[in-house]
Design a protein around this motif. Sequence first.
Motif, short mmCIF file in Angstrom:
data_model
loop_
_atom_site.label_atom_id
_atom_site.label_comp_id
_atom_site.label_asym_id
_atom_site.label_seq_id
_atom_site.Cartn_x
_atom_site.Cartn_y
_atom_site.Cartn_z
N LEU A 1 0.91 -1.07 0.02
CA LEU A 1 -0.11 0.01 -0.12
C LEU A 1 0.77 1.21 -0.06
O LEU A 1 1.73 1.27 0.88
CB LEU A 1 -0.90 0.06 1.33
CG LEU A 1 -1.73 1.09 1.60
CD1 LEU A 1 -2.93 1.55 0.59
CD2 LEU A 1 -2.26 1.05 2.82
N VAL A 2 0.57 2.10 -1.03
CA VAL A 2 1.40 3.31 -0.97
C VAL A 2 0.70 4.17 -1.35
O VAL A 2 -0.54 4.31 -2.00
CB VAL A 2 2.59 3.16 -2.18
CG1 VAL A 2 3.55 2.11 -1.95
CG2 VAL A 2 2.10 2.80 -3.70
N GLN A 3 1.15 5.79 -1.39
CA GLN A 3 0.34 6.93 -1.49
C GLN A 3 0.59 7.32 -3.10
O GLN A 3 1.63 6.64 -3.63
CB GLN A 3 0.79 8.06 -0.94
CG GLN A 3 0.23 7.86 0.55
CD GLN A 3 0.37 9.18 1.34
OE1 GLN A 3 1.53 9.92 1.16
NE2 GLN A 3 -0.50 9.44 2.22
N ALA A 4 -0.22 7.88 -3.65
CA ALA A 4 -0.28 8.40 -5.03
C ALA A 4 1.07 9.14 -5.38
O ALA A 4 1.74 9.96 -4.20
CB ALA A 4 -1.33 9.29 -5.48
N GLY A 5 1.87 8.66 -6.27
CA GLY A 5 3.28 9.44 -6.53
C GLY A 5 4.39 8.65 -6.06
O GLY A 5 5.39 8.97 -6.56
N ALA A 6 4.25 7.68 -5.13
CA ALA A 6 5.08 6.49 -4.79
C ALA A 6 5.80 5.69 -5.99
O ALA A 6 5.32 5.78 -6.89
CB ALA A 6 4.78 5.96 -3.58
N SER A 7 6.75 5.07 -5.32
CA SER A 7 7.25 3.97 -6.37
C SER A 7 7.29 2.65 -5.68
O SER A 7 7.41 2.52 -4.38
CB SER A 7 8.75 4.24 -6.57
OG SER A 7 8.74 5.58 -7.54
N LEU A 8 7.36 1.61 -6.50
CA LEU A 8 7.49 0.37 -5.81
C LEU A 8 8.23 -0.66 -7.03
O LEU A 8 8.12 -0.13 -8.31
CB LEU A 8 6.09 -0.53 -5.59
CG LEU A 8 5.24 -0.16 -4.60
CD1 LEU A 8 3.82 -0.65 -4.65
CD2 LEU A 8 6.02 -0.80 -3.23
#
Length: 123
Positions: free
Chosen positions: A11-18
Amino acid sequence: QVQLVESGGGLVQAGASLRLSCAASGRTFSSYAMGWFRQAPGKERECVAGISWSGGSTDYADSVKGRFTISRDNAKNTVYLRMNSLKPEDTAVYYCAVGGVYSSSYPLRANYWGQGTQVTVSS
C-alpha cells in the motif's frame, strides 16, 4: 514443477514507487519471454509489460508507458517491474507470467502464472 513467486507489492500513496520481483524456479527461463499482468476488481486481466528472452526488447501498455520499467536477470531467473509515479488507477493484483521460447513478449501469451501480489495506491 514450475513456480513463479511475486513479491514487493503493498500500500502506497499516489506518486510513490514500488519494485515488484518475480523469482522463477523449476526451470531455467533465460530463453523465454516474460511479462507482468494486472487485474483490477471488475476488470479483465491486462498485460502491462513484456520483455524478450534476452532483455533487449521491452514493451508496455499505453497506460503505464514512461512510468513502469520491466527488466530481468537471467542469472537469477528473476524478472522485475519498477513502478514510478503510481496512480490510484494502478491499484490491482499484479501477476508475473512466462511466455514461450523466443516468443513475442507483448502482448505476452502466458504459459505459466504466479499467484499475484496486491498493489494498492491511495489518493
